[in-house]
Each structure stands twice: as structure tokens, then as C-alpha cells.
Write a protein that holds these residues in place. Structure first.
Motif, PDB file in Angstrom:
ATOM      1  N   LYS A 192       0.838  -1.206   0.000  1.00  0.00           N
ATOM      2  CA  LYS A 192       0.000   0.000   0.000  1.00  0.00           C
ATOM      3  C   LYS A 192       0.875   1.258   0.000  1.00  0.00           C
ATOM      4  CE  LYS A 192      -3.998  -2.149   0.299  1.00  0.00           C
ATOM      5  NZ  LYS A 192      -4.777  -2.290  -0.965  1.00  0.00           N
ATOM      6  N   ILE A 193       2.129   1.092  -0.368  1.00  0.00           N
ATOM      7  CA  ILE A 193       3.037   2.247  -0.409  1.00  0.00           C
ATOM      8  C   ILE A 193       2.628   3.158  -1.572  1.00  0.00           C
ATOM      9  CG2 ILE A 193       5.435   2.946  -0.861  1.00  0.00           C
ATOM     10  CD1 ILE A 193       6.232   0.277   0.589  1.00  0.00           C
ATOM     11  N   ASP A 194       2.442   4.445  -1.268  1.00  0.00           N
ATOM     12  CA  ASP A 194       1.995   5.387  -2.298  1.00  0.00           C
ATOM     13  C   ASP A 194       3.153   6.039  -3.028  1.00  0.00           C
ATOM     14  OD1 ASP A 194      -0.922   5.350  -1.830  1.00  0.00           O
ATOM     15  OD2 ASP A 194      -0.317   6.020   0.169  1.00  0.00           O
ATOM     16  N   MET A 195       4.229   6.315  -2.295  1.00  0.00           N
ATOM     17  CA  MET A 195       5.378   6.972  -2.909  1.00  0.00           C
ATOM     18  C   MET A 195       6.661   6.375  -2.342  1.00  0.00           C
ATOM     19  SD  MET A 195       4.182  10.970  -3.049  1.00  0.00           S
ATOM     20  CE  MET A 195       3.303  11.069  -1.501  1.00  0.00           C
ATOM     21  N   LEU A 196       7.687   6.331  -3.183  1.00  0.00           N
ATOM     22  CA  LEU A 196       8.974   5.771  -2.759  1.00  0.00           C
ATOM     23  C   LEU A 196      10.093   6.551  -3.448  1.00  0.00           C
ATOM     24  CD1 LEU A 196      10.101   2.083  -2.542  1.00  0.00           C
ATOM     25  CD2 LEU A 196      11.244   3.565  -4.213  1.00  0.00           C
ATOM     26  N   SER A 197      11.153   6.845  -2.683  1.00  0.00           N
ATOM     27  CA  SER A 197      12.315   7.546  -3.241  1.00  0.00           C
ATOM     28  C   SER A 197      13.464   6.569  -3.420  1.00  0.00           C
ATOM     29  CB  SER A 197      12.786   8.650  -2.289  1.00  0.00           C
ATOM     30  OG  SER A 197      11.738   9.549  -2.037  1.00  0.00           O
ATOM     31  N   LEU A 198      14.136   6.694  -4.559  1.00  0.00           N
ATOM     32  CA  LEU A 198      15.383   5.939  -4.704  1.00  0.00           C
ATOM     33  C   LEU A 198      16.426   6.841  -5.330  1.00  0.00           C
ATOM     34  CD1 LEU A 198      16.535   4.635  -7.620  1.00  0.00           C
ATOM     35  CD2 LEU A 198      14.426   3.371  -7.483  1.00  0.00           C
ATOM     36  N   SER A 199      17.682   6.462  -5.137  1.00  0.00           N
ATOM     37  CA  SER A 199      18.793   7.276  -5.600  1.00  0.00           C
ATOM     38  C   SER A 199      19.757   6.395  -6.385  1.00  0.00           C
ATOM     39  CB  SER A 199      19.500   7.885  -4.390  1.00  0.00           C
ATOM     40  OG  SER A 199      20.670   8.532  -4.808  1.00  0.00           O
ATOM     41  N   GLY A 200      20.118   6.830  -7.589  1.00  0.00           N
ATOM     42  CA  GLY A 200      20.943   6.004  -8.464  1.00  0.00           C
ATOM     43  C   GLY A 200      22.299   5.646  -7.902  1.00  0.00           C
ATOM     44  N   HIS A 201      22.943   6.639  -7.256  1.00  0.00           N
ATOM     45  CA  HIS A 201      24.346   6.398  -6.888  1.00  0.00           C
ATOM     46  C   HIS A 201      24.509   5.442  -5.723  1.00  0.00           C
ATOM     47  CE1 HIS A 201      24.947   8.992  -3.245  1.00  0.00           C
ATOM     48  NE2 HIS A 201      23.825   9.505  -3.682  1.00  0.00           N
ATOM     49  N   LYS A 202      23.387   5.030  -5.106  1.00  0.00           N
ATOM     50  CA  LYS A 202      23.493   4.019  -4.045  1.00  0.00           C
ATOM     51  C   LYS A 202      23.483   2.608  -4.628  1.00  0.00           C
ATOM     52  CE  LYS A 202      22.783   7.163  -0.684  1.00  0.00           C
ATOM     53  NZ  LYS A 202      23.888   7.763   0.051  1.00  0.00           N
ATOM     54  N   LEU A 203      23.167   2.484  -5.914  1.00  0.00           N
ATOM     55  CA  LEU A 203      23.144   1.136  -6.482  1.00  0.00           C
ATOM     56  C   LEU A 203      23.931   1.070  -7.786  1.00  0.00           C
ATOM     57  CD1 LEU A 203      19.707   0.238  -8.051  1.00  0.00           C
ATOM     58  CD2 LEU A 203      19.926   2.346  -6.794  1.00  0.00           C
ATOM     59  N   HIS A 204      25.101   1.646  -7.760  1.00  0.00           N
ATOM     60  CA  HIS A 204      26.067   1.507  -8.860  1.00  0.00           C
ATOM     61  C   HIS A 204      25.662   2.222 -10.136  1.00  0.00           C
ATOM     62  CE1 HIS A 204      28.193  -1.192  -6.210  1.00  0.00           C
ATOM     63  NE2 HIS A 204      27.088  -1.896  -6.046  1.00  0.00           N
ATOM     64  N   ALA A 205      24.766   3.196 -10.028  1.00  0.00           N
ATOM     65  CA  ALA A 205      24.511   4.141 -11.118  1.00  0.00           C
ATOM     66  C   ALA A 205      25.217   5.438 -10.713  1.00  0.00           C
ATOM     67  CB  ALA A 205      23.012   4.353 -11.293  1.00  0.00           C
ATOM     68  N   PRO A 206      25.295   6.418 -11.614  1.00  0.00           N
ATOM     69  CA  PRO A 206      26.017   7.646 -11.236  1.00  0.00           C
ATOM     70  C   PRO A 206      25.204   8.548 -10.303  1.00  0.00           C
ATOM     71  CG  PRO A 206      25.315   7.732 -13.544  1.00  0.00           C
ATOM     72  CD  PRO A 206      24.873   6.414 -13.014  1.00  0.00           C
ATOM     73  N   LYS A 207      25.856   9.572  -9.782  1.00  0.00           N
ATOM     74  CA  LYS A 207      25.192  10.601  -8.991  1.00  0.00           C
ATOM     75  C   LYS A 207      24.371  11.496  -9.920  1.00  0.00           C
ATOM     76  CE  LYS A 207      29.175  10.041  -6.222  1.00  0.00           C
ATOM     77  NZ  LYS A 207      29.455   8.760  -6.952  1.00  0.00           N
ATOM     78  N   GLY A 208      23.350  12.111  -9.374  1.00  0.00           N
ATOM     79  CA  GLY A 208      22.574  13.052 -10.175  1.00  0.00           C
ATOM     80  C   GLY A 208      21.340  12.446 -10.824  1.00  0.00           C
ATOM     81  N   ILE A 209      20.984  11.238 -10.423  1.00  0.00           N
ATOM     82  CA  ILE A 209      19.753  10.649 -10.949  1.00  0.00           C
ATOM     83  C   ILE A 209      19.010   9.944  -9.803  1.00  0.00           C
ATOM     84  CG2 ILE A 209      20.946   8.537 -11.701  1.00  0.00           C
ATOM     85  CD1 ILE A 209      17.975  10.212 -13.513  1.00  0.00           C
ATOM     86  N   GLY A 210      17.717  10.186  -9.744  1.00  0.00           N
ATOM     87  CA  GLY A 210      16.887   9.553  -8.725  1.00  0.00           C
ATOM     88  C   GLY A 210      15.526   9.242  -9.302  1.00  0.00           C
ATOM     89  N   VAL A 211      14.701   8.620  -8.479  1.00  0.00           N
ATOM     90  CA  VAL A 211      13.348   8.269  -8.915  1.00  0.00           C
ATOM     91  C   VAL A 211      12.367   8.556  -7.790  1.00  0.00           C
ATOM     92  CG1 VAL A 211      11.803   6.282  -9.339  1.00  0.00           C
ATOM     93  CG2 VAL A 211      13.928   6.516 -10.649  1.00  0.00           C
ATOM     94  N   LEU A 212      11.221   9.077  -8.164  1.00  0.00           N
ATOM     95  CA  LEU A 212      10.084   9.060  -7.257  1.00  0.00           C
ATOM     96  C   LEU A 212       9.065   8.096  -7.847  1.00  0.00           C
ATOM     97  CD1 LEU A 212       8.469  10.101  -4.812  1.00  0.00           C
ATOM     98  CD2 LEU A 212       7.505  11.837  -6.323  1.00  0.00           C
ATOM     99  N   TYR A 213       8.767   7.040  -7.094  1.00  0.00           N
ATOM    100  CA  TYR A 213       7.673   6.165  -7.485  1.00  0.00           C
ATOM    101  C   TYR A 213       6.399   6.807  -6.975  1.00  0.00           C
ATOM    102  CZ  TYR A 213       4.209   2.512  -6.663  1.00  0.00           C
ATOM    103  OH  TYR A 213       3.034   1.798  -6.597  1.00  0.00           O
TER     104      TYR A 213
END
Lengths: 405, 297
Positions: A192-213
Motif C-alpha cells: 500500500k506504499i503510495d510513494m517511494l524515493s530511490l537514488s541512483g548512486h546508491k546502487l552503482h549508477a552515477p550521482k545526479g539521478i533519482g526516482v520518485l515512485y
């Protein structure tokens, strides 16, 4: 000697496969995905496939639920401000005392504007009390924001249960999952999660990219308004190279998630056990039975974390600390204080966070290096009385019982 | 990671005079476990000559706290007790080729430990009157407690005034929001502070304003100008600087900034602050300019 990187909760090495995937988007695929011509169209196609890769890792029902942002902090701010803006009749945010500054600093600022912020306390192991949480859920609450996993201790919160409870009361639920994504299984369509934040550079992607679900149907107000990018929910020309990189990194993370919970976890456990077997007056912090598989946070009593980090750094070992001195503030980590870790221990907390790139040999080198460093610094410490007897396995353990369950 | 000088690193990795000193006859314990610093300074003082023959330390703290302690013991060894008391925290920082602004409090702790150890040697009790808050201004290492104290003591109302009195906010200006928050909080605590009264346009000088004669003679003007310079001198000297009056030409007052003030990035702000004081004291609009801008006759 090759340096050893054990600070993956701070940031990660960009996977070479990810670098290879993103590079063409700086050169031949430079088009704007909004353009009609072929230059734009090929980039648009790449973004679509990246969105699907992120969707797959998160277990989201629709790819349109993925909004690309610039970082985890932007995703967090967007989620919280949107929930307040979209529900002006509700003035309260519930969060926890151990959130990342991306949440807490924003909440403190909102309080100055008259919003009510309720911070859930945690116990000595960093766990929240679901009964207390339940008692706070009422019609004034616009949003609950709780991290999936703590960045300092790795402690995992029961966010799926918390989201169910919020949903039952008609309250939106957001989770800052920047540390959890890629390390533990996530299947958003069954939550039932409505929104979720993730950050690219914590999972071996570069800095400067993130996602809001953003779950389909959740009321939303954009933070950045302008062009129609991300269906008008996040204006601004897309960071095409970053998005492509994140997509590829998500695909890799999904392929390696079992490895995180077997190989990486085993190395983490070996590291922690290896250090604690040799160093007295040290204990792991957080909920050790329920935490991220890559994180070990050890409190070394009577010495200070920055000094430990400098010594480790000299030996080519990178870690992190909750001490005051590493942050420039005078207080040690708010997470350690919230758990009631005494000051003498909180200043000496040292976080080792692993990744799938770490090797057995590296972990053995760290286990061999740490006890001497601790012993050396304790000899300098006015709080340390067992001079000449510190650090060894035979060190006296009787004089001190840490206030820790 | 902090930008530590090589000297800081060297003293951290190879601290001098670390560990207990058996024959110590002056011991100073200072610091606070809360802010992650604690220092025990142990002195062996020759009672006949008052010379510090040995100085040892034990420190719970970060790299620069350990380095500052090590430097302090090196500096004071061989000094008389009185000479050692003249060692400032800036001396400790200078010995280490500087400390990051966030870390200056580590050198302050060293000086306090020295005062405490000397008090202990002399059979006195040393009282810590130093309170520290979160660092607000990183350019000039000014913390919240200092800003709040100065705002209260001088009834300050604007960021500019805070900058003039403490230098906080005079550099990169990133901390202005933090200073505004302190101002708002203090204002809220003042009697009747809840009322929305606009801040005075011309801030009140800390000293009671002198009655302004309608027309000052040149001698009177220069006397007032010298008085104003005298009043800012302690602040400049604290930063190892000074100021001298060179010439007064009508509404233009030419001065030279000396020592650390000369060439400092704050030169313009310092002159601006002095100018503000001049205007208040003289009751007329004047310009305070560096002597280098004086027209050549």
C-alpha cells in the motif's frame, strides 16, 4: 596496496557495464527525447526501456508510476510537499527520529511554517513502536514518511505494515528507500506504499539521478513546473545519460539481489564477528537481526570516530562514522542519540558498508587492521584506563556493561 | 574529508607527549563528552623556576583535537607557567599551519586545558565559562551561542549588525538564513518581542549616542574619529590586525588596515562597519576609505 572501499551506503562505484551503457548518450545519442526527429526518438526509446527496468526492480504495476528526478533528496521533498499541497485540510506529517536529513531538515522547516511534525521514537535497537504509530494516525495527517532501511545502521522498518495501517485510515504513505533498493526484495504492486524515493548512486549508477515512485491515482502536485516531461510531474529536460545508466543499474541490481543476501551478507557477518572477537568494549548498533545485508555499524567505546577513519584511511580502508567531528556539528549522529547510545560510544561509531565488489581477502585485511587502530587510539584516550591491556582478546570486559539490549 | 595541513596529519599520526605523566603536579581536564572532545593535560612544573619541564596529554577526540593537544605540549614545554598562559588558540592553530574553521574549537580546548592545568598547579579552581553551539558561519568560525550572546547583549536586529559585531555572515553569505533565525528567536524572547515592530532604520550604537553638536570643529571631528577607531581596535587586534588614521579630507576619512586585516577578504566589510560607526558618532555622512585610494596631490 589496493584501497578497500567499505562506504557503499555513502555512494557506490558505477558499474563498468553501466558506464558503457550511458556513454553513447553524451555523444551520438545527444538528442532531446521530446523532439520529433530521429535524434530525439532514439533517446526517447532508451528512456522508455530504462523506465521499464526501474519498474521491474521496484515491482511497480505501471511504468508511468516511475518519475525520474535528480536525486533522492528531490524525490523526498517532492513527495512530502506534494502530499501537503494536495491536501490543504491536513497539516500533519508523521516521520521517525532516525530519518535521513533529506526528510528531517525539510520537516523542521515545515514546522516553522506551522505544520505539525510527529517523529516516532526508536528503541535501543532502532525499532519503532507500531502501537505508538497507530495512535498517531488521524484525519489531520497528510502523509507518513518512514525510511525503508536506515543508512547508518541498516535497520529495516516494517514499511509494508506501516503503509497498510496508514492506508486503512486514508493517509498517504511515503518511504525513503534509497538504502533498501537493490539490497532487499521490493514488490510495490503488492503493498500500500503510495510513494517511494530511490537514488541512483546508491546502487552503482552515477550521482545526479533519482526516482520518485508515485502510485497511479495518488493525488500529486509537482515540485518543478514547466515542460511536459515526466507527464508534467517533473518538468525539466531529462538527464538522458543518467536515466539510461539507472535503468541498466536496476537491471544489474535485480540480477544480483540474491548475491547481496548471501555472499555480501556472509562477508559482512565475517567482518563484524572478526572485529568484535578481537576488540573489547565494542558492540554492533541497530537491529542486528533485521537489517540490510551489507551494513555493519560498530560502536567503539572511549574513542572518536574521525580519528578511527583517519587511521583506517591511512591503511587504505574507507569507512564512515557517526561522530560529531565528521559532520562539522557538535552532536554525534542523531540516529545514535535516538537509540540512546551513550555519548562515549556514539562518537566512536564506525560504519562498514559493503557491496558486491568486496572480496574475502579485503575483509580479512580489515579484520587484521582494525584492532591495532582501536588500541592505539585508546592509549591516547583519557577515558581509557586499561593501558597496555587494551585491544587484545584478553582485555577486561568486567568493568563495563554497555547500556544496550 | 577535512582539508588538514600536513602538520596536522603529522601530529595526529605521530602525537608527541601522549599518555599519562606520572610526576605531573598540574592536571587540567576539559572538554565535553557531548561534543566529542575531552582533553587531559598533565604538566610537570619546576616549583622553583616555574618552568614547565614536561607536558603530556590524553585526548578523546578527532584528528585535529589530537593534533592540537600534541602541538600544545610541544609549544609550552620549556616555558614558564606565565609565558605558557599567553599561548592563544590561534598560536596552536598557527603552529599546525592552520585548522579548518569547524575545527578551531579543538585549539580552544587546548588553551582551556592549559588554563585548567595551571590553576590546578597553583591550587586554584578553574571554571569553564565557555559554551559552544553549532557552527553557523564557516568562513569565520562563529557559532550560534556567540551570535546569540552578542545579539542579546547589543540588542541587534539585522544580519548586517551581526556581521559587524561578530563577522559572522561577512564571507560567503550562505549562513544568513541561520543568522536570521537566531535574530528572530532572540527577538521573540525580548519583552514585547512578539509585537511586530519594524527594526530601527539606523541601528542603535552599543554606547549611548553622544549629543551631536550642530557644527564640529576639525579638531573635534578628528578626536571623534580617533575614538571610533579606538573602539574597533580590540576587535581587529583579536584577529591580529589593526587600523590607523591617515588623513581626513572633508567627508572622506582615509585609513590603513594593518597586519592580518590588510589584504583580508573582509577588508571592504571591515571598512563598511567602521564607516557605519563613524556616521553614527559624527552625525553626518562620511566615507571611510583605504589610504591607497587617497588622491595624489
Amino acid at each position: 596496496m589496493e584501497p578497500i572501499y567499505l562506504d557503499n551506503n555513502a555512494t557506490t562505484r558505477v558499474d563498468p557495464v553501466v558506464v558503457a551503457a550511458m556513454l553513447p548518450f553524451f555523444t551520438e545519442h545527444f538528442g532531446n527525447p521530446s523532439s520529433i526527429h530521429a535524434f530525439g526518438a532514439q533517446v526517447g526509446k532508451a528512456l522508455k526501456s530504462a523506465r521499464a527496468q526501474v519498474q521491474s526492480l521496484l515491482g511497480a504495476e505501471h511504468d508511468s508510476e516511475i518519475i525520474f528526478t535528480s536525486c533522492g533528496t528531490e524525490s523526498d521533498s517532492t513527495a512530502i510537499l506534494s502530499a501537503l499541497k494536495a491536501q490543504p485540510e491536513r497539516n500533519t506529517v508523521i516521520t521517525t527520529a532516525v530519518e535521513h536529513p533529506a526528510i528531517l531538515t525539510l520537516c523542521e522547516w515545515l514546522e516553522k511554517d506551522g505544520y505539525v511534525v510527529k517523529k516516532l521514537a526508536v528503541d535501543k535497537k532502532g525499532r519503532i513502536d507500531l502501537d505508538e504509530y497507530k495512535s498517531l494516525l488521524n484525519d489531520n495527517v497528510a502523509l507518513v514518511s518512514a525510511m525503508w532501511a536506515n543508512n547508518e545502521t541498516g535497520t529495516i522498518f516494517p514499511v509494508e505494515t506501516m503503509a497498510e495501517m496508514a492506508h486503512a485510515k486514508g493517509i498517504l504513505f511515503h518511504t525513503d528507500a534509497v538504502q533498501a533498493v537493490g539490497k532487499i526484495g521490493i514488490d510495490l504492486k503488492n503493498t500500500k506504499i503510495d510513494m517511494l524515493s530511490l537514488s541512483g548512486h546508491k546502487l552503482h549508477a552515477p550521482k545526479g539521478i533519482g526516482v520518485l515512485y508515485l502510485r497511479r491515482g495518488v493525488r500529486f502536485r509537482p515540485l518543478l513546473r514547466g515542460g511536459h516531461q515526466e507527464r508534467g510531474r517533473r518538468a525539466g529536460t531529462e538527464n538522458a545519460a543518467g536515466i539510461v545508466a539507472l535503468g541498466r543499474a536496476c537491471e544489474l541490481a535485480q540480477a544480483h539481489i540474491a548475491e547481496e543476501n548471501t555472499t555480501v551478507k556472509r562477508l559482512r557477518d565475517k567482518l563484524e564477528a572478526g572485529i568484535l572477537a578481537q576488540v573489547s568494549h565494542a558492540f554492533p548498533t541497530g537491529d542486528t537481526a533485521n537489517r540490510l545485508p551489507n551494513t555493519s555499524n560498530i560502536a567503539f567505546e572511549y574513542i572518536e570516530g574521525e580519528a578511527i577513519l583517519l587511521m583506517l584511511n591511512k591503511m587504505g580502508i574507507a569507512a564512515s562514522s557517526g561522530s560529531a567531528c565528521t559532520s562539522g556539528s557538535l552532536e554525534p549522529s542523531h540516529v545514535m542519540r535516538a537509540m540512546g547510545i551513550p555519548y562515549t560510544a556514539a562518537h566512536g561509531t564506525t560504519r562498514f558498508s559493503l557491496s558486491r565488489y568486496n572480496t574475502e581477502e579485503e575483509i580479512e585485511r580489515v579484520i587484521a587492521a582494525v584492532p591495532a587502530i582501536i588500541a592505539q587510539l585508546r592509549k591516547l584516550s583519557p577515558y581509557w584506563t586499561d593501558n597496555g591491556n587494551c585491544g587484545g582478546p584478553a582485555a577486561a570486559k568486567d568493568s563495563f556493561a554497555p547500556a544496550y539490549a | 574529508m577535512w582539508e588538514y595541513s600536513d602538520k596536522v596529519r603529522e601530529h595526529f599520526f605521530n602525537p608527541r607527549n601522549a599518555g599519562p605523566l606520572e610526576e605531573a603536579n598540574g592536571i587540567g581536564d576539559v572538554g565535553s563528552i557531548k561534543c566529542g572532545d575531552a582533553l587531559r593535560l598533565m604538566l610537570k612544573v619546576n616549583p622553583d623556576t616555574e618552568v614547565i619541564e614536561e607536558a603530556h596529554f590524553q585526548t578523546f577526540g578527532c584528528g585535529s583535537a589530537i593534533a592540537s593537544s600534541s602541538a600544545l605540549t610541544e609549544i609550552i614545554k620549556g616555558m614558564t607557567v606565565d609565558a605558557a598562559l599567553g599561548v592563544s588558540n590561534q598560536d596552536i592553530a598557527d603552529y599546525l599551519d592552520g585548522l579548518p574553521p569547524e575545527k578551531m574549537h579543538c585549539s580552544v580546548m587546548g588553551r582551556e586545558a592549559l588554563q585548567a592545568a595551571v590553576a590546578n598547579y597553583r591550587g586554584e579552581v578553574w571554571k569553564d565559562d565557555h559554551e559552544e553551539g553549532a557552527l553557523i558561519c564557516k568562513c569565520f568560525a562563529v557559532d550560534a551561542v556567540m551570535i546569540e550572546d552578542v545579539v542579546k547583549a547589543n540588542n541587534l536586529n539585522t544580519v548586517e549588525e551581526v556581521t559587524f559585531y561578530t563577522k559572522a555572515g561577512g564571507g560567503c553569505a550562505a549562513c544568513h538564513e541561520g543568522i536570521e533565525e537566531i535574530l528572530a528567536r532572540v527577538k521573540g524572547e525580548r519583552p514585547g518581542g512578539g509585537e511586530t515592530s519594524p527594526p530601527p532604520v539606523c541601528p542603535a550604537a552599543p554606547e549611548t549616542a553622544k549629543p551631536k553638536p550642530s557644527k564640529l570643529t576639525s579638531v573635534q571631528r578628528i578626536k571623534i574619529i580617533e575614538e571610533v577607531l579606538e573602539s574597533v581596535r580590540p576587535m581587529l587586534r583579536r584577529d591580529h590586525g589593526d587600523v590607523d588614521l591617515v588623513e581626513v579630507q572633508g567627508k572622506k576619512i582615509f585609513v590603513t588596515l594593518k597586519g592580518a586585516c590588510s589584504g583580508c577578504m573582509m577588508e571592504a566589510a571591515t571598512l563598511g562597519g567602521v564607516q557605519q560607526k563613524m556616521i553614527e558618532a559624527l552625525g553626518e555622512l562620511v566615507q571611510v576609505l583605504p589610504a591607497s585610494l587617497m588622491p595624489v596631490e
